[in-house]
Design an enzyme around this catalytic site. Sequence first.
Site, mmCIF file in Angstrom:
data_model
loop_
_atom_site.group_PDB
_atom_site.id
_atom_site.type_symbol
_atom_site.label_atom_id
_atom_site.label_comp_id
_atom_site.label_asym_id
_atom_site.label_seq_id
_atom_site.Cartn_x
_atom_site.Cartn_y
_atom_site.Cartn_z
ATOM 1 N N GLY A 257 -54.299 -53.450 -26.664
ATOM 2 C CA GLY A 257 -53.320 -52.423 -25.833
ATOM 3 C C GLY A 257 -53.250 -50.982 -26.162
ATOM 4 O O GLY A 257 -52.716 -50.357 -25.479
ATOM 5 N N PRO A 300 -58.134 -55.438 -29.910
ATOM 6 C CA PRO A 300 -58.479 -54.085 -29.258
ATOM 7 C C PRO A 300 -59.889 -54.366 -28.316
ATOM 8 O O PRO A 300 -60.962 -54.904 -28.960
ATOM 9 C CB PRO A 300 -58.779 -53.398 -30.421
ATOM 10 C CG PRO A 300 -59.385 -53.833 -31.712
ATOM 11 C CD PRO A 300 -58.627 -55.074 -31.382
ATOM 12 N N ARG A 302 -60.402 -51.944 -25.227
ATOM 13 C CA ARG A 302 -60.408 -50.820 -24.371
ATOM 14 C C ARG A 302 -60.713 -49.824 -25.357
ATOM 15 O O ARG A 302 -61.825 -48.844 -25.301
ATOM 16 C CB ARG A 302 -59.246 -50.387 -23.785
ATOM 17 C CG ARG A 302 -59.217 -49.184 -22.836
ATOM 18 C CD ARG A 302 -57.983 -48.560 -22.177
ATOM 19 N NE ARG A 302 -57.133 -49.728 -21.598
ATOM 20 C CZ ARG A 302 -57.205 -49.960 -20.216
ATOM 21 N NH1 ARG A 302 -58.192 -49.271 -19.596
ATOM 22 N NH2 ARG A 302 -56.544 -50.745 -19.846
ATOM 23 N N TYR A 343 -55.968 -49.620 -9.782
ATOM 24 C CA TYR A 343 -54.885 -48.905 -10.531
ATOM 25 C C TYR A 343 -54.665 -47.731 -10.507
ATOM 26 O O TYR A 343 -53.757 -47.119 -11.320
ATOM 27 C CB TYR A 343 -55.037 -49.259 -12.096
ATOM 28 C CG TYR A 343 -55.596 -50.693 -12.518
ATOM 29 C CD1 TYR A 343 -54.899 -51.633 -12.160
ATOM 30 C CD2 TYR A 343 -56.909 -50.907 -13.104
ATOM 31 C CE1 TYR A 343 -55.469 -52.741 -12.513
ATOM 32 C CE2 TYR A 343 -57.427 -51.877 -13.386
ATOM 33 C CZ TYR A 343 -56.662 -53.185 -13.360
ATOM 34 O OH TYR A 343 -57.205 -54.307 -13.546
ATOM 35 N N CYS A 370 -67.894 -49.960 2.484
ATOM 36 C CA CYS A 370 -67.502 -49.972 3.542
ATOM 37 C C CYS A 370 -65.897 -50.268 3.418
ATOM 38 O O CYS A 370 -65.379 -51.399 3.712
ATOM 39 C CB CYS A 370 -68.034 -51.183 4.620
ATOM 40 S SG CYS A 370 -67.615 -50.692 6.243
ATOM 41 N N TYR A 399 -63.699 -52.362 -18.885
ATOM 42 C CA TYR A 399 -63.121 -52.913 -17.574
ATOM 43 C C TYR A 399 -63.907 -52.159 -16.643
ATOM 44 O O TYR A 399 -63.481 -52.043 -15.477
ATOM 45 C CB TYR A 399 -61.683 -52.722 -17.610
ATOM 46 C CG TYR A 399 -60.856 -53.410 -18.494
ATOM 47 C CD1 TYR A 399 -61.064 -54.768 -18.844
ATOM 48 C CD2 TYR A 399 -60.155 -52.577 -19.738
ATOM 49 C CE1 TYR A 399 -60.431 -55.367 -19.795
ATOM 50 C CE2 TYR A 399 -59.555 -53.096 -20.674
ATOM 51 C CZ TYR A 399 -59.654 -54.633 -21.020
ATOM 52 O OH TYR A 399 -58.978 -55.328 -22.013
HETATM 53 N N1 LLP Z 1 -55.694 -59.377 -25.828
HETATM 54 C C1 LLP Z 1 -55.244 -60.037 -24.703
HETATM 55 C C2 LLP Z 1 -54.640 -61.448 -24.681
HETATM 56 C C3 LLP Z 1 -55.376 -59.252 -23.476
HETATM 57 O O1 LLP Z 1 -54.811 -59.952 -22.501
HETATM 58 C C4 LLP Z 1 -56.051 -58.096 -23.382
HETATM 59 C C5 LLP Z 1 -56.427 -57.480 -22.168
HETATM 60 C C6 LLP Z 1 -56.503 -57.480 -24.798
HETATM 61 C C7 LLP Z 1 -56.116 -58.309 -25.933
HETATM 62 C C8 LLP Z 1 -57.303 -56.046 -24.956
HETATM 63 O O2 LLP Z 1 -56.619 -55.135 -24.539
HETATM 64 P P1 LLP Z 1 -56.850 -53.601 -24.569
HETATM 65 O O3 LLP Z 1 -57.111 -53.549 -26.006
HETATM 66 O O4 LLP Z 1 -58.138 -53.603 -23.997
HETATM 67 O O5 LLP Z 1 -55.920 -52.886 -23.882
HETATM 68 N N2 LLP Z 1 -58.411 -54.519 -16.389
HETATM 69 C C9 LLP Z 1 -57.602 -53.809 -16.953
HETATM 70 C C10 LLP Z 1 -56.982 -54.110 -18.037
HETATM 71 C C11 LLP Z 1 -56.423 -55.498 -18.415
HETATM 72 C C12 LLP Z 1 -56.292 -55.898 -19.846
HETATM 73 C C13 LLP Z 1 -56.154 -57.385 -19.845
HETATM 74 N N3 LLP Z 1 -55.721 -58.067 -21.017
HETATM 75 C C14 LLP Z 1 -58.060 -52.353 -16.746
HETATM 76 O O6 LLP Z 1 -58.836 -52.015 -16.122
HETATM 77 O O7 LLP Z 1 -56.973 -51.479 -17.284
#
Ligand code: LLP
Length: 441
Positions: A257, A300, A302, A343, A370, A399
């Site tokens: 996150g 992590p 993203r 988003y 389209c 993503y």
């Molecule tokens: N762990 C779990 C259980 C998750 O559901 C997620 C992301 C992560 C780790 C990784 O989170 P990050 O470090 O990437 O923030 N499609 C959306 C993001 C969806 C995130 C889903 N879960 C976007 O494009 O912003």
Amino acid sequence: MSAVLEKEKMLHDDLGVNESGHLTIAGVDTVELAKQYGTPLMVMDEARIRRNMRVYRSAMEKSFGAGSYPLYASKAFSCKYIYRIATEEGMGVDLVSSGELCTAVSAGFDVSNAFLHGNNKTDSDIEYAIECGVGHIVVDNMVELDRIDEIARSRGIVQPILLRLTPGIDPHTHAAITTGKVDSKFGIAIETGQADGAVAYTLGKRNVRLDGFHCHIGSQIFDVTPFCDAARLMIKYIVHARDTFGYEADILNLGGGFGVRYIESQPELDYADFIERIASFIRAEVKKSGVKMPRILMEPGRSIVADSCLTLYTVGGTKVIPGFKSYVSIDGGMPDNPRYALYQSDYTVKLASRMRDVDDFVGTVAGRCCESGDLIQENVPLPTPRRGDILAVLVTGAYNYSMASNYNRIPRPAVVAVKENGEVTQVIRRETYDDLVRLDM
Ligand code: LLP
């Protein structure tokens, strides 16, 4: 600072402008890459991915101690290449489907270092995970737990698991990427008392071994407070589980996150510092409560891959509607990057082929689907784009490809990586029209 130099200011140091006025990534001319590989093209900077992974690895070990480590959340970008890098960098991984698992296995990733997620794992997902020897299954609900226990028994094994709990945190990010609130399709709520039922039930099972708890509060979060809040609630729950069931958790997985800088006005987080701030908070909470310090895991996604990548497009032309907006059309769009459509995500857009020209145009970057909502970003200042110019969208590593589609039967782009020695290698080949009809009967 002159206007020209100001324009050359980039989101981070691995992006630059060369003597031809072209945008560079890891020192490589993006316009040359577009010429060589075609567009749309995603270009990854391998050194940056590795550096991001190393920051997490060393910070987690330093701040939380041995046995604490990061799992790359591969939903952000899943392909063989990234699992090979994860192997070389000693990362665990978070998988969320049998498809990601199969990709990791085919890349030779040791899945005993993998955690399998998913809020609805089918029997075949569970069977496949157990067959592959997935290290941990993160259990979402008790129906699933029953099946894991039964399938593990039929194979004569004891499957290590974590229970996914929802701590009831709202991290104030985009609603669609919030997951830790009580009202969530993910996990088991602490607040409603359901977590207690789940722990008691799990401890009564013979073919699963409960190694601890997992939570994930959301994505693209810039503030340390929600992570500390979640950690406090999870540690409180660990204490409660010890006092109620005599069960001491070995692992606390705090999910992913951490926010990433997509535009200049967003901060560039120092992840090591962020981790240390969460760690010092956790150490104090653990000390107060008298439970043993759990091994901490984080997931992590993203923040490992997003800023290592940019997407190159060829400009088709502009459309100026007097009194209304102006558009610049590109040869990609929501099929390779649906995040603005979904988003309203922020992105930095540059005219990669004429970085030194003056911004005399403000336009909305429109894809070729389209669909009116097929936009990448609105009201972007650029030098007036001309047909054939190369346009770059920065920070597209997370993503984007993993959420890409073939909407309007548009083939998915190629992905190339600039390696640490400057060599460029293909990571995912461009889809062909033959690929598009491959499954049609
Ligand atoms: N762990 C779990 C259980 C998750 O559901 C997620 C992301 C992560 C780790 C990784 O989170 P990050 O470090 O990437 O923030 N499609 C959306 C993001 C969806 C995130 C889903 N879960 C976007 O494009 O912003």
